[in-house]
Write a protein that holds these residues in place. Structure first.
Motif, PDB file in Angstrom:
ATOM      1  N   LEU A  44     -11.634 -49.635 -14.399  1.00 19.29           N
ATOM      2  CA  LEU A  44     -12.156 -50.185 -13.135  1.00 19.29           C
ATOM      3  C   LEU A  44     -12.668 -51.610 -13.330  1.00 19.29           C
ATOM      4  O   LEU A  44     -13.747 -51.980 -12.882  1.00 19.29           O
ATOM      5  CB  LEU A  44     -13.238 -49.266 -12.565  1.00 19.29           C
ATOM      6  N   GLY A  45     -11.878 -52.393 -14.036  1.00 16.89           N
ATOM      7  CA  GLY A  45     -12.095 -53.837 -14.022  1.00 16.89           C
ATOM      8  C   GLY A  45     -11.719 -54.353 -12.640  1.00 16.89           C
ATOM      9  O   GLY A  45     -11.532 -53.582 -11.696  1.00 16.89           O
ATOM     10  N   SER A  46     -11.570 -55.642 -12.510  1.00 18.38           N
ATOM     11  CA  SER A  46     -11.284 -56.224 -11.198  1.00 18.38           C
ATOM     12  C   SER A  46     -10.043 -55.635 -10.567  1.00 18.38           C
ATOM     13  O   SER A  46     -10.039 -55.224  -9.413  1.00 18.38           O
ATOM     14  CB  SER A  46     -11.085 -57.738 -11.340  1.00 18.38           C
ATOM     15  N   ILE A  47      -8.969 -55.561 -11.350  1.00 20.35           N
ATOM     16  CA  ILE A  47      -7.694 -55.141 -10.783  1.00 20.35           C
ATOM     17  C   ILE A  47      -7.730 -53.671 -10.411  1.00 20.35           C
ATOM     18  O   ILE A  47      -7.335 -53.268  -9.313  1.00 20.35           O
ATOM     19  CB  ILE A  47      -6.548 -55.454 -11.764  1.00 20.35           C
ATOM     20  N   GLY A  48      -8.253 -52.837 -11.290  1.00 22.87           N
ATOM     21  CA  GLY A  48      -8.330 -51.407 -10.998  1.00 22.87           C
ATOM     22  C   GLY A  48      -9.169 -51.134  -9.769  1.00 22.87           C
ATOM     23  O   GLY A  48      -8.804 -50.316  -8.910  1.00 22.87           O
ATOM     24  N   LEU A  49     -10.294 -51.833  -9.664  1.00 24.56           N
ATOM     25  CA  LEU A  49     -11.196 -51.576  -8.549  1.00 24.56           C
ATOM     26  C   LEU A  49     -10.579 -52.027  -7.225  1.00 24.56           C
ATOM     27  O   LEU A  49     -10.620 -51.312  -6.220  1.00 24.56           O
ATOM     28  CB  LEU A  49     -12.529 -52.286  -8.793  1.00 24.56           C
ATOM     29  N   GLU A  50      -9.988 -53.204  -7.221  1.00 20.66           N
ATOM     30  CA  GLU A  50      -9.446 -53.691  -5.943  1.00 20.66           C
ATOM     31  C   GLU A  50      -8.184 -52.933  -5.536  1.00 20.66           C
ATOM     32  O   GLU A  50      -8.017 -52.597  -4.354  1.00 20.66           O
ATOM     33  CB  GLU A  50      -9.286 -55.221  -5.925  1.00 20.66           C
TER      34      GLU A  50
ATOM     35  N   ASN B  33     -20.421 -50.030 -15.833  1.00 15.45           N
ATOM     36  CA  ASN B  33     -20.307 -51.174 -14.920  1.00 15.45           C
ATOM     37  C   ASN B  33     -18.850 -51.462 -14.597  1.00 15.45           C
ATOM     38  O   ASN B  33     -17.972 -51.304 -15.445  1.00 15.45           O
ATOM     39  CB  ASN B  33     -20.997 -52.416 -15.485  1.00 15.45           C
ATOM     40  N   VAL B  34     -18.633 -51.823 -13.355  1.00 10.72           N
ATOM     41  CA  VAL B  34     -17.272 -52.076 -12.875  1.00 10.72           C
ATOM     42  C   VAL B  34     -17.050 -53.581 -12.738  1.00 10.72           C
ATOM     43  O   VAL B  34     -18.011 -54.358 -12.715  1.00 10.72           O
ATOM     44  CB  VAL B  34     -17.026 -51.369 -11.518  1.00 10.72           C
ATOM     45  N   ALA B  35     -15.796 -53.965 -12.625  1.00  6.42           N
ATOM     46  CA  ALA B  35     -15.408 -55.365 -12.379  1.00  6.42           C
ATOM     47  C   ALA B  35     -16.112 -56.302 -13.347  1.00  6.42           C
ATOM     48  O   ALA B  35     -16.452 -57.433 -12.988  1.00  6.42           O
ATOM     49  CB  ALA B  35     -15.695 -55.766 -10.933  1.00  6.42           C
ATOM     50  N   LYS B  36     -16.368 -55.837 -14.557  1.00  4.39           N
ATOM     51  CA  LYS B  36     -17.018 -56.648 -15.613  1.00  4.39           C
ATOM     52  C   LYS B  36     -18.395 -57.168 -15.219  1.00  4.39           C
ATOM     53  O   LYS B  36     -18.898 -58.135 -15.786  1.00  4.39           O
ATOM     54  CB  LYS B  36     -16.138 -57.845 -16.006  1.00  4.39           C
ATOM     55  N   LEU B  37     -19.027 -56.524 -14.230  1.00  7.94           N
ATOM     56  CA  LEU B  37     -20.334 -57.008 -13.776  1.00  7.94           C
ATOM     57  C   LEU B  37     -21.402 -56.817 -14.846  1.00  7.94           C
ATOM     58  O   LEU B  37     -21.555 -55.736 -15.403  1.00  7.94           O
ATOM     59  CB  LEU B  37     -20.749 -56.268 -12.498  1.00  7.94           C
ATOM     60  N   GLN B  38     -22.163 -57.866 -15.096  1.00  6.68           N
ATOM     61  CA  GLN B  38     -23.307 -57.800 -16.007  1.00  6.68           C
ATOM     62  C   GLN B  38     -24.588 -57.506 -15.250  1.00  6.68           C
ATOM     63  O   GLN B  38     -25.576 -57.093 -15.840  1.00  6.68           O
ATOM     64  CB  GLN B  38     -23.482 -59.157 -16.725  1.00  6.68           C
TER      65      GLN B  38
END
Lengths: 464, 464
Positions: B178-184, B204-209
């Motif tokens: 669920l990085g950016s591509i998986g999530l979108e 955490n998703v989309a590499k969010l810190q």
């Protein structure tokens, strides 16, 4: 009997409230005087309800792209117009309630319900009582213009002060006056199923100075409903409705939306009792940097000035007027870079200097059509144009006009860039993501490079 | 037989083409070598088709607000999934055609179809022919990661390289990663009627810190489809489909979308024949300011670096690599302010420095929830949050993370502001129109003033 106060603010709208926020940093000895219904023009009848109305129209209109996208059933969509109006009113009430928070907290010694009249430069009379004020801020706002000749059929005229009170929409409307408000409300009405005819005596709409942008807007919006431009409207009450004539065209409509602009609310102020010099509209002559009227202790702010009837400008002017009302000497503050947005589809926006303020021999015009802009194509909204006015000698970006999807955001990016004195070269070194509408700006910037008197070896790159 | 060229570029994707644009300013004695299908990752399988897919999903999803707005008939809307895919493919083909323009114009002496292998630091072999090059640019891009253990049911796995080739959509999908591509893509699939389950071993998703932004995203998107976070997915082929287990949860799905990231395309390059030092992923160690690998005449650019797999970064890196390939001495160029956008609803974006790069004791965090943001409320999208990381000592804005409507535009405004070194005070002096989403930024800036070590008397006003 007379009360002495440090500051009297006339008008509890946006500008008056912003002035008050500055005044209260220095003193609690003030009065805020308002004779009308509380709540700002913005929240009650302006920015906020219009944006709700436009949003519903945009969402409903979006069905026209569904078939292309593989979404079925668009034809089954319909409008419950009373429900639309109720939705507009619900949200409007929320926004009005918020603005009332500022005045609800004031007791009756600070908030005076009544109309103020000047006795002299330092004295106001309200409800028979006099207030001597160290400084006075005039922030009385505006009222819609309805020509005298239309008064005999006033019930058939709707102003934008009244539109959002309606529980249903008329079947047909002529929008007279295609400035920002007329154009955006006209388009929304049309999209909500009202038969709309737009009329303006000018050839340019939304106050556009740029002929290329104006042409695109007129052609694009003119496909949705007729725009009769270049001749004044003649109105006449008939048994079938209001007959609207413009040149050799005519239409009979149920209602007329008067969007001829707004005039300053000055009638009751008795400005003749002051030493102030007034302009042709009766507005006191003032400095836009200090908001001071002449050398007096009277300041003006907000729509009453007529010049920039925009909430953020009213905020700026209110703050400056309020600050100077409680400080010695009128301090000059820099005006923000001009920014005006018409919430049509496409968005229309102007930023910074416009063509009538520029010497066309010293500028290059960076132009980007939206047809090839990837994201605009994906959105199905690639009819648009962006034009930047650039100093040929050094690449400084001076202003812009546009009609395009997401124009409101491009306009912010440009306004901030212009206020910071950025050149074409500076802007090209900034990040442009992909695929975004901001790439249209990048395209325009690239396009103008060859027309500038200077060049850089590494345009997009900054050597360390 | 061996040809001598000034520059050889390996890979005709975005980075390679941007490098080429710089190279051709100096020389026509170059070769562009590509062994795969022409057309960029961005246009063929990445940014562009995904944005079309997401746009259709967003338009279809918008029906959920229709009832509230007074628009009837939302229940009658439906999807023709093959038509959706055809629409995606139509637009994708348009975008691919455009990128082919750059290579179509090259003759076979300049565009070499084949895979390059290093013989030494200055020599490449392609299709049995050797090329001695003054400088070489490696821009070979990436391929999707598919774990070895999944190969036995590879036909049930879809990568984003393959998704947009499909003529229909599966009934159910597990999105693994669920990085950016998986999530979108997961959200878009869900909105298009696919039963989606999202799985990621991270919390955490989309590499969010940023934990606050991450929490809002997980809660908001988690209402649309289940997000199983914190445990790795175990996949197993069954007769009913692929069984996906994560901790104590399991689901059987028709297909698995592998969005575990992409790995650099380096296998065929024979980097072992060069003097280059390689990192753990096999990528040559390079300078991000010059794109030079060690002290060699070899440069890298684009996704192959893995670090910033974004088109605009590939563009920057390609330009720097191309510039340095045809100039003496490796010139260092400033990197652009980091800007990453995940095109979900709400938009997720990060700008500048993130929390893992900052010392939290020296920063104040400006936070704005979107619940009260007027325009967000009008859009029916007021679930969002914006967080700015600000230097306490001087108000310098260092970075931001957000999940909110129109986040892509706020992110640009912030990226440009950060790249220019603006403080909270500088930004508050800029124009904010009304009612716009940019006012959320204004709200965040106001909110942090009291936490800074310095103050200004007239925050929003600039004395002349």
């Amino acid at each position: 009997m007379s009360r002495e106060v440090d500051v009297a603010i006339i008008g509890a709208g946006s500008a008056g409230l912003f002035a008050l926020s500055q005044v209260r940093r220095k003193t609690e000895n003030f009065v805020l005087i308002d004779g009308g219904e509380l709540g700002t023009t913005c929240a009650r009848v302006g920015c906020m309800p219009s944006k709700v109305f436009i949003q519903v129209a945009a969402d409903y209109h979006r069905r026209t792209i569904f078939d292309r996208e593989g979404i079925n059933g668009a034809d089954s969509l319909g409008l419950d117009k009373p429900a639309v109006m109720e939705h507009v009113q619900d949200l409007r009430d929320t926004f009005v309630d918020r603005t009332l928070g500022a005045t609800d907290a004031l007791d009756e010694a600070h908030l005076i319900a009544g109309y103020a009249t000047f006795v002299d430069d330092h004295t106001l009379e309200v409800n028979g009582e006099q207030y001597k004020a160290g400084a006075i801020v005039i922030a009385t706002g505006t009222i819609p213009i309805v020509p005298e000749t239309w008064q005999s059929f006033r019930d058939d005229i709707i102003t934008t002060d009244e539109l959002f009170e309606h529980e249903d929409l008329p079947a047909s409307v002529a929008v007279i006056g295609l400035g920002s408000i007329g154009l955006e409300i006209g388009q929304a009405l049309s999209r909500l199923g009202v038969e709309v005819t737009g009329v303006d005596m000018l050839e340019n709409v939304a106050k556009l100075q740029d002929p290329v942008v104006n042409k695109l807007v007129v052609e694009t919006i003119g496909r949705e409903f007729p725009l009769w431009l270049g001749e004044a409207a003649q109105l006449e009450k008939t048994e079938q409705g209001i007959r609207v004539r413009s040149g050799d065209k005519e239409v009979i409509v149920e209602k007329v939306l008067a969007s001829l602009g707004r005039k300053p609310s000055l009638d009751r102020l008795g400005l003749g009792n002051t030493s102030l010099q007034l302009d042709a509209k009766g507005v006191p002559v003032f400095s836009p940097e200090t908001m001071q009227c002449g050398n007096s202790s009277i300041y003006v702010a907000g729509d009453v000035i007529v010049d920039r009837p925009l909430l953020h400008e009213a905020g700026h002017e209110g703050r400056v007027a309020g600050y100077n009302a409680v400080h010695q000497g009128a301090v000059a503050f820099r005006r923000k870079t001009a920014l005006a947005i018409t919430f049509c589809d496409p968005d229309i926006a102007t930023v910074g200097a416009q063509l009538d303020e520029l010497d066309e021999s010293t500028i290059a015009i960076a132009q980007m059509q939206f047809a090839p802009v990837g994201r605009a194509l994906i959105l199905g909204k690639n009819r648009g144009v962006l034009r930047l006015y650039v100093n040929k000698s050094d690449g400084l970006v001076l202003g812009a006009a546009m009609a395009c999807v997401k124009g409101e955001h491009l306009a912010h990016l440009l306004a901030w860039s212009i206020q910071q004195g950025m050149t074409v070269f500076d802007m090209l070194k900034m990040p442009f993501y992909h695929p975004v509408i901001e790439e249209a700006l990048q395209g325009a910037l690239y396009g103008v490079l060859s027309e500038l008197d200077i060049e850089e070896e590494t345009v997009e790159l900054e050597k360390l």
